[in-house]
Each structure stands twice: as C-alpha cells, then as structure tokens.
Design a protein around this motif. Structure first.
Motif, PDB file in Angstrom:
ATOM      1  N   SER A   5       0.811  -1.215   0.000  1.00  0.00           N
ATOM      2  CA  SER A   5       0.000   0.000   0.000  1.00  0.00           C
ATOM      3  C   SER A   5       0.848   1.270   0.000  1.00  0.00           C
ATOM      4  O   SER A   5       0.473   2.258  -0.617  1.00  0.00           O
ATOM      5  CB  SER A   5      -0.963   0.003   1.187  1.00  0.00           C
ATOM      6  N   SER A   6       2.009   1.262   0.672  1.00  0.00           N
ATOM      7  CA  SER A   6       2.844   2.463   0.667  1.00  0.00           C
ATOM      8  C   SER A   6       3.441   2.684  -0.725  1.00  0.00           C
ATOM      9  O   SER A   6       3.549   3.813  -1.178  1.00  0.00           O
ATOM     10  CB  SER A   6       3.952   2.363   1.713  1.00  0.00           C
ATOM     11  N   PHE A   7       3.799   1.605  -1.425  1.00  0.00           N
ATOM     12  CA  PHE A   7       4.291   1.724  -2.800  1.00  0.00           C
ATOM     13  C   PHE A   7       3.207   2.319  -3.691  1.00  0.00           C
ATOM     14  O   PHE A   7       3.471   3.212  -4.495  1.00  0.00           O
ATOM     15  CB  PHE A   7       4.730   0.358  -3.328  1.00  0.00           C
ATOM     16  N   THR A   8       1.970   1.855  -3.541  1.00  0.00           N
ATOM     17  CA  THR A   8       0.854   2.365  -4.330  1.00  0.00           C
ATOM     18  C   THR A   8       0.614   3.843  -4.040  1.00  0.00           C
ATOM     19  O   THR A   8       0.402   4.628  -4.969  1.00  0.00           O
ATOM     20  CB  THR A   8      -0.426   1.566  -4.033  1.00  0.00           C
ATOM     21  N   LYS A   9       0.688   4.242  -2.790  1.00  0.00           N
ATOM     22  CA  LYS A   9       0.493   5.651  -2.427  1.00  0.00           C
ATOM     23  C   LYS A   9       1.596   6.531  -2.997  1.00  0.00           C
ATOM     24  O   LYS A   9       1.325   7.609  -3.528  1.00  0.00           O
ATOM     25  CB  LYS A   9       0.441   5.796  -0.904  1.00  0.00           C
ATOM     26  N   ILE A  10       2.845   6.069  -2.906  1.00  0.00           N
ATOM     27  CA  ILE A  10       3.970   6.852  -3.429  1.00  0.00           C
ATOM     28  C   ILE A  10       3.862   6.993  -4.940  1.00  0.00           C
ATOM     29  O   ILE A  10       4.041   8.077  -5.498  1.00  0.00           O
ATOM     30  CB  ILE A  10       5.313   6.205  -3.041  1.00  0.00           C
ATOM     31  N   THR A  11       3.561   5.897  -5.612  1.00  0.00           N
ATOM     32  CA  THR A  11       3.432   5.917  -7.063  1.00  0.00           C
ATOM     33  C   THR A  11       2.312   6.852  -7.498  1.00  0.00           C
ATOM     34  O   THR A  11       2.468   7.636  -8.432  1.00  0.00           O
ATOM     35  CB  THR A  11       3.163   4.497  -7.604  1.00  0.00           C
ATOM     36  N   SER A  12       1.181   6.799  -6.819  1.00  0.00           N
ATOM     37  CA  SER A  12       0.054   7.670  -7.155  1.00  0.00           C
ATOM     38  C   SER A  12       0.402   9.136  -6.926  1.00  0.00           C
ATOM     39  O   SER A  12       0.061   9.996  -7.738  1.00  0.00           O
ATOM     40  CB  SER A  12      -1.164   7.296  -6.312  1.00  0.00           C
ATOM     41  N   ALA A  13       1.076   9.430  -5.827  1.00  0.00           N
ATOM     42  CA  ALA A  13       1.449  10.814  -5.523  1.00  0.00           C
ATOM     43  C   ALA A  13       2.431  11.354  -6.560  1.00  0.00           C
ATOM     44  O   ALA A  13       2.302  12.502  -7.009  1.00  0.00           O
ATOM     45  CB  ALA A  13       2.048  10.903  -4.129  1.00  0.00           C
TER      46      ALA A  13
END
Length: 67
Positions: A5-13
C-alpha cells in the motif's frame, strides 16, 4: 503477491505531481519511477527492493537532470 500500500500511495502521488507540474517552456522530458526487487544479495539484507526516480528535460533556458 499482495500489493504494497505504501508503494501504491507513493506511485500515485508521484504520478499526480508529474501531471500537475507541466511547463510550457519544456521542449522535451523523460521521467521514470522504477522498483527493482531482488534476492540473494551478498552484502546487506539478502532480499530487498530498490526504488529509483529519474527525471531529465530540456527547455528554452537549459537542461535539468536529477536522480
């Protein structure tokens, strides 16, 4: 494989920031965000994920590069 989930959040940001910061003076640009996952490293933790973010662009007043 369960998504991180942190990878997904960073990628989205990062994707949102790149879309929001376009410039009319830029003549060309290239941006990449890559995740490298590996195992059996001899030095440090045996299994790890390495993230890289690189940007290069040319515009009317010069060139930019950061990694």
């Amino acid at each position: 494989m369960k998504p991180n989930s942190s990878f997904t959040k960073i990628t989205s940001a990062l994707a949102l920031a790149l879309v929001a910061t376009t410039s009319n003076a830029a003549n060309w640009s290239s941006t990449s965000f890559v995740a490298h996952k590996g195992d059996s490293y001899e030095l440090g933790p045996e299994e790890r994920t390495v993230y890289t973010f690189e940007h290069v662009s040319g515009w009317d007043y010069g060139k930019n590069f950061f990694s």
